[in-house]
Design an enzyme around this catalytic site. Structure first.
Site, PDB file in Angstrom:
ATOM      1  N   GLY A   9      44.246  68.252 -13.587  1.00 16.66           N
ATOM      2  CA  GLY A   9      44.803  68.945 -12.417  1.00 16.66           C
ATOM      3  C   GLY A   9      44.461  70.425 -12.512  1.00 16.66           C
ATOM      4  N   ALA A  10      43.338  70.722 -13.189  1.00 16.03           N
ATOM      5  CA  ALA A  10      42.984  72.106 -13.550  1.00 16.03           C
ATOM      6  C   ALA A  10      42.750  73.011 -12.351  1.00 16.03           C
ATOM      7  CB  ALA A  10      41.737  72.088 -14.430  1.00 16.03           C
ATOM      8  N   GLY A  92      53.551  66.461 -16.441  1.00 13.61           N
ATOM      9  CA  GLY A  92      54.472  67.174 -15.554  1.00 13.61           C
ATOM     10  C   GLY A  92      54.396  66.691 -14.122  1.00 13.61           C
ATOM     11  N   THR A  93      53.418  65.821 -13.829  1.00 16.04           N
ATOM     12  CA  THR A  93      53.277  65.302 -12.454  1.00 16.04           C
ATOM     13  C   THR A  93      54.554  64.578 -12.046  1.00 16.04           C
ATOM     14  OG1 THR A  93      50.912  65.077 -12.754  1.00 16.04           O
ATOM     15  CG2 THR A  93      51.895  63.745 -11.005  1.00 16.04           C
ATOM     16  N   HIS A 150      62.047  73.303  -1.729  1.00 20.28           N
ATOM     17  CA  HIS A 150      60.723  73.602  -2.300  1.00 20.28           C
ATOM     18  C   HIS A 150      59.781  74.104  -1.219  1.00 20.28           C
ATOM     19  CE1 HIS A 150      62.078  71.197  -5.762  1.00 20.28           C
ATOM     20  NE2 HIS A 150      61.173  71.887  -6.436  1.00 20.28           N
ATOM     21  N   HIS A 151      58.633  74.613  -1.666  1.00 23.31           N
ATOM     22  CA  HIS A 151      57.556  75.095  -0.790  1.00 23.31           C
ATOM     23  C   HIS A 151      57.037  73.982   0.138  1.00 23.31           C
ATOM     24  CE1 HIS A 151      54.726  73.008  -3.483  1.00 23.31           C
ATOM     25  NE2 HIS A 151      55.538  73.423  -4.445  1.00 23.31           N
ATOM     26  N   LYS A 154      54.703  70.746  -1.009  1.00 21.26           N
ATOM     27  CA  LYS A 154      55.125  69.730  -1.978  1.00 21.26           C
ATOM     28  C   LYS A 154      54.942  68.325  -1.428  1.00 21.26           C
ATOM     29  CE  LYS A 154      58.772  68.527  -5.235  1.00 21.26           C
ATOM     30  NZ  LYS A 154      57.795  68.341  -6.310  1.00 21.26           N
TER      31      LYS A 154
HETATM   32  P1  NAD Z   1      48.219  71.006  -6.461  1.00 18.20           P
HETATM   33  O1  NAD Z   1      48.035  70.145  -5.266  1.00 18.20           O
HETATM   34  O2  NAD Z   1      48.081  72.488  -6.330  1.00 18.20           O
HETATM   35  O3  NAD Z   1      47.154  70.546  -7.593  1.00 18.20           O
HETATM   36  C1  NAD Z   1      46.909  69.190  -7.897  1.00 18.20           C
HETATM   37  C2  NAD Z   1      45.749  69.074  -8.891  1.00 18.20           C
HETATM   38  O4  NAD Z   1      45.532  67.686  -9.182  1.00 18.20           O
HETATM   39  C3  NAD Z   1      44.406  69.601  -8.339  1.00 18.20           C
HETATM   40  O5  NAD Z   1      43.618  70.084  -9.446  1.00 18.20           O
HETATM   41  C4  NAD Z   1      43.759  68.341  -7.763  1.00 18.20           C
HETATM   42  O6  NAD Z   1      42.344  68.428  -7.750  1.00 18.20           O
HETATM   43  C5  NAD Z   1      44.210  67.312  -8.791  1.00 18.20           C
HETATM   44  N1  NAD Z   1      44.262  65.970  -8.175  1.00 18.20           N
HETATM   45  C6  NAD Z   1      44.911  65.632  -7.028  1.00 18.20           C
HETATM   46  N2  NAD Z   1      44.708  64.333  -6.769  1.00 18.20           N
HETATM   47  C7  NAD Z   1      43.936  63.858  -7.768  1.00 18.20           C
HETATM   48  C8  NAD Z   1      43.399  62.596  -8.062  1.00 18.20           C
HETATM   49  N3  NAD Z   1      43.635  61.527  -7.276  1.00 18.20           N
HETATM   50  N4  NAD Z   1      42.631  62.476  -9.147  1.00 18.20           N
HETATM   51  C9  NAD Z   1      42.424  63.537  -9.972  1.00 18.20           C
HETATM   52  N5  NAD Z   1      42.945  64.753  -9.765  1.00 18.20           N
HETATM   53  C10 NAD Z   1      43.676  64.906  -8.663  1.00 18.20           C
HETATM   54  O7  NAD Z   1      49.636  70.619  -7.070  1.00 18.20           O
HETATM   55  P2  NAD Z   1      50.585  71.472  -8.053  1.00 18.20           P
HETATM   56  O8  NAD Z   1      51.532  72.308  -7.243  1.00 18.20           O
HETATM   57  O9  NAD Z   1      49.760  72.117  -9.111  1.00 18.20           O
HETATM   58  O10 NAD Z   1      51.470  70.286  -8.674  1.00 18.20           O
HETATM   59  C11 NAD Z   1      50.862  69.235  -9.400  1.00 18.20           C
HETATM   60  C12 NAD Z   1      51.956  68.263  -9.846  1.00 18.20           C
HETATM   61  O11 NAD Z   1      52.861  68.926 -10.755  1.00 18.20           O
HETATM   62  C13 NAD Z   1      52.840  67.741  -8.687  1.00 18.20           C
HETATM   63  O12 NAD Z   1      53.171  66.385  -8.952  1.00 18.20           O
HETATM   64  C14 NAD Z   1      54.080  68.632  -8.784  1.00 18.20           C
HETATM   65  O13 NAD Z   1      55.227  68.035  -8.220  1.00 18.20           O
HETATM   66  C15 NAD Z   1      54.188  68.765 -10.283  1.00 18.20           C
HETATM   67  N6  NAD Z   1      54.992  69.904 -10.762  1.00 18.20           N
HETATM   68  C16 NAD Z   1      55.771  69.684 -11.847  1.00 18.20           C
HETATM   69  C17 NAD Z   1      56.497  70.711 -12.407  1.00 18.20           C
HETATM   70  C18 NAD Z   1      57.299  70.449 -13.661  1.00 18.20           C
HETATM   71  O14 NAD Z   1      57.941  71.382 -14.194  1.00 18.20           O
HETATM   72  N7  NAD Z   1      57.261  69.201 -14.179  1.00 18.20           N
HETATM   73  C19 NAD Z   1      56.448  71.997 -11.837  1.00 18.20           C
HETATM   74  C20 NAD Z   1      55.627  72.204 -10.721  1.00 18.20           C
HETATM   75  C21 NAD Z   1      54.890  71.143 -10.198  1.00 18.20           C
END
Ligand code: NAD
Length: 263
Positions: A9-10, A92-93, A150-151, A154
């Site tokens: 998710g980089a 964290g997803t 949340h934003h 989300k």
């Molecule tokens: P984002 O949409 O900005 O980024 C998502 C990333 O995942 C991107 O790099 C994208 O290319 C990649 N991605 C998306 N679908 C994909 C797939 N099918 N295959 C491979 N890669 C894929 O999202 P974000 O705001 O960075 O949040 C990511 C996740 O983290 C969400 O599930 C969010 O709810 C969660 N989150 C958790 C915490 C925590 O503390 N646990 C905090 C914030 C966000």
């Protein structure tokens, strides 16, 4: 020696934060990132590869950190199961489906795995306080309503953190959340059933994350709340978890273990 990390998710919001923080920290080494899209020019990652080409990156890391999307988890963990054996995994997803959960359970037989819907110290403390409050206040005298905001970007609702808070209430009451869960009240008439645990999700602007657990009694109310004002908080917590998890025995761990919270 530095802990070597790969972030899945980089190219996302969290991936960017994790990369920048890890780059600025001496005891972590950023091996690379995984994402389906192109590496942005200002990316903190030395390289970003799609999951199917990431075997060599994963073979070179101590910890995989995933902040991507639920649909991605099962294929990532299953396609690289052999390479990931013996390496730690931090997830964290949020909004995980059954396929993701089952792949995570299988991975925990071979790796130290930590899943957290929220990596902030404050929210993990809030989870413990919520469990204790639910135990002390009992099952029926106090109606529990959980409100989160949340934003606007989300993907999941209610948030994984709100659900974890609901589970903490259910745990404190000694019942499964699924038996008493209510999502919103639109179209639901009549008196509120006793024992229900209800969720309400607000979405807008760039709110980082707000959670409130209300215990509403006949003559008093107890409210436990947390406000996150910077998403770096979550990235810092995830990196703390990665340092703690590196080199541990296989199995499932929680942020409570990392932070030394709990009874
Ligand atoms: P984002 O949409 O900005 O980024 C998502 C990333 O995942 C991107 O790099 C994208 O290319 C990649 N991605 C998306 N679908 C994909 C797939 N099918 N295959 C491979 N890669 C894929 O999202 P974000 O705001 O960075 O949040 C990511 C996740 O983290 C969400 O599930 C969010 O709810 C969660 N989150 C958790 C915490 C925590 O503390 N646990 C905090 C914030 C966000």
């Amino acid at each position: 020696m530095a802990v070597r990390i790969v972030v899945s998710g980089a190219t996302g919001r969290m991936g960017g934060q994790l990369g920048r923080l890890a780059r600025a920290t001496d005891d972590l080494e950023l091996v690379g990132g995984i994402a389906p899209d192109q590496r942005p020019v200002d990316s903190p990652y030395p390289t970003v590869l799609p999951a199917e080409s990431a075997a060599a990156l994963l073979a070179d890391c101590d910890v995989l950190i995933d902040f991507s999307a639920p649909a991605h988890i099962a294929s990532l963990l299953r396609a690289h199961a052999e390479t990931l054996a013996g390496r730690a995994i931090v997830i964290g997803t949020t909004g995980l489906d059954d396929a993701a959960r089952s792949a995570i359970d299988d991975a925990a037989a071979r790796s130290a795995v930590l899943v957290a819907a929220n990596f902030s110290v404050g929210v993990n403390l809030l989870l413990e306080l919520t469990r204790r409050a639910a135990r002390a206040l009992g099952s029926t005298g106090y109606d529990v309503e959980i409100v989160e905001a949340h934003h606007r970007h989300k993907a999941d609702a209610p948030s994984g953190t709100a659900l974890a808070l609901g589970r903490a209430v259910a745990d404190g009451r000694g019942i499964p959340l699924e038996q008493v869960r209510r999502d919103g009240r639109t179209g639901v008439g009549g008196e509120r059933p006793r024992g229900e645990i209800a969720f309400h999700a607000l979405r807008g602007g760039e709110i980082v994350g707000e959670h409130e657990v209300r215990f509403i009694g006949a003559s008093e109310r107890v409210t436990l709340a947390h406000v996150a004002s910077d998403r770096a908080l979550f990235a810092e917590g995830a990196l703390r978890a990665a340092r703690w998890l590196a080199g541990r025995d296989s199995g499932s761990y929680t942020m409570s273990d990392v932070l030394g919270l709990g009874d």
